[in-house]
Design an enzyme around this catalytic site. Structure first.
Site, PDB file in Angstrom:
ATOM      1  N   PRO A 187    -114.486 -62.526 -18.857  1.00 44.08           N
ATOM      2  CA  PRO A 187    -115.113 -61.555 -19.752  1.00 44.08           C
ATOM      3  C   PRO A 187    -116.156 -62.217 -20.639  1.00 44.08           C
ATOM      4  O   PRO A 187    -115.932 -63.285 -21.199  1.00 44.08           O
ATOM      5  CB  PRO A 187    -113.934 -61.027 -20.574  1.00 44.08           C
ATOM      6  N   GLU A 188    -117.316 -61.588 -20.751  1.00 43.33           N
ATOM      7  CA  GLU A 188    -118.393 -62.136 -21.566  1.00 43.33           C
ATOM      8  C   GLU A 188    -118.414 -61.441 -22.914  1.00 43.33           C
ATOM      9  O   GLU A 188    -117.571 -60.592 -23.221  1.00 43.33           O
ATOM     10  CB  GLU A 188    -119.716 -62.000 -20.825  1.00 43.33           C
TER      11      GLU A 188
END
Length: 270
Positions: A2-3
């Site tokens: 996840p960014e």
């Protein structure tokens, strides 16, 4: 992994049920994720009131009225589940609130982490101490990037992924921002003009803001706390689109760069 937009979306989802509420029960279902849970986590959180939620780079922050902040990282596959209908074998941390909500940190691959930090010492917490400015904050300026890139021969793409330069930027959104700013990912940082940086800074903010508004990106393991997947992936202009047409009439190419794939259009990115 996840960014930043996925973490921001997660924090905002958690805030809808956690902010201002008291944690009446806390349980850990295993001793560790990537590293052990803090030994005093259950005692420190049980009975505490959540006074604020936030994000630093790709870390989520849950601050309590006891002067402590639980810092979590989602790793490769972590996600929070809110009021899950059924338990899951990958549920590793469970929080129950005074208003009757249940929040569960689920992490199948266990590459995530949970730390407990004195709120007053967050800036000196080891993962935060050397981080660059937040890309959505006021300290990310043309001047900052000009100073960070000055005389650097490293590629601009790799410099933007350096967390000492900018905190929290990941591969997807750097590819997208460079494309929007018309900057080639292989261009040396010291060769990026101030005019190009003046395009880049607002494009970094724009692509992140749009992704947050859309709820993140549809990566394989990522889901928001409400269980829904984000829908920003359909708006990627270059990432994952090798061989597809660019709006300029060129075609998207992919090259390996720094152990990752860089997607760009050689016609409009110089």
């Amino acid at each position: 992994m996840p960014e930043l937009p996925e973490v921001e979306t997660t924090v905002r989802g958690l805030a809808t049920v956690l902010a201002g509420d008291r944690l009446v029960r806390v349980a850990v279902n295993r001793p560790d994720l990537r590293r052990p849970f803090p030994v005093d986590l259950v005692q420190a959180l049980t009975g505490a009131r959540v006074v604020a939620l936030g994000r630093r780079a790709k870390y989520g922050l849950i601050q309590t009225d006891r002067g402590q902040t639980m810092v979590f990282h989602l790793g490769m596959s972590g996600r929070w589940r809110i009021d899950p209908a059924m338990p899951d074998r990958h549920d590793h941390l469970r929080l129950e609130t005074g208003r009757g909500h249940v929040l569960v940190l689920n992490d199948a691959r266990r590459f995530g982490s949970v730390d407990l930090v004195d709120t007053a010492a967050l800036n000196t917490f080891a993962p935060f101490a050397a981080l660059g400015p937040e890309p959505l904050g006021p300290d990310l300026t043309v001047g900052h990037l000009a100073r960070a890139f000055a005389d650097r021969i490293a590629a601009v793409k790799l410099l933007l992924l350096d967390q000492h330069v900018v905190a929290g930027l990941g591969n997807i959104y750097v590819c997208e921002a460079l494309h929007r700013a018309r900057i080639h990912p292989l261009r040396a940082g010291g060769q990026v003009s101030r005019a190009a940086l003046s395009r880049l800074v607002p494009e970094i903010r724009a692509v992140l803001d749009e992704a947050i508004t859309a709820g993140g990106s549809t990566l394989r393991d990522y889901a928001r706390p409400d269980g829904e997947l984000g829908y920003f992936a359909k708006d990627w202009r270059v990432y994952g689109r090798e061989g597809e047409p660019c709006h300029c009439g060129g075609h998207v190419e992919r090259i390996p760069q720094g152990g990752r794939s860089s997607f760009f259009c050689p016609r409009c990115q110089k």
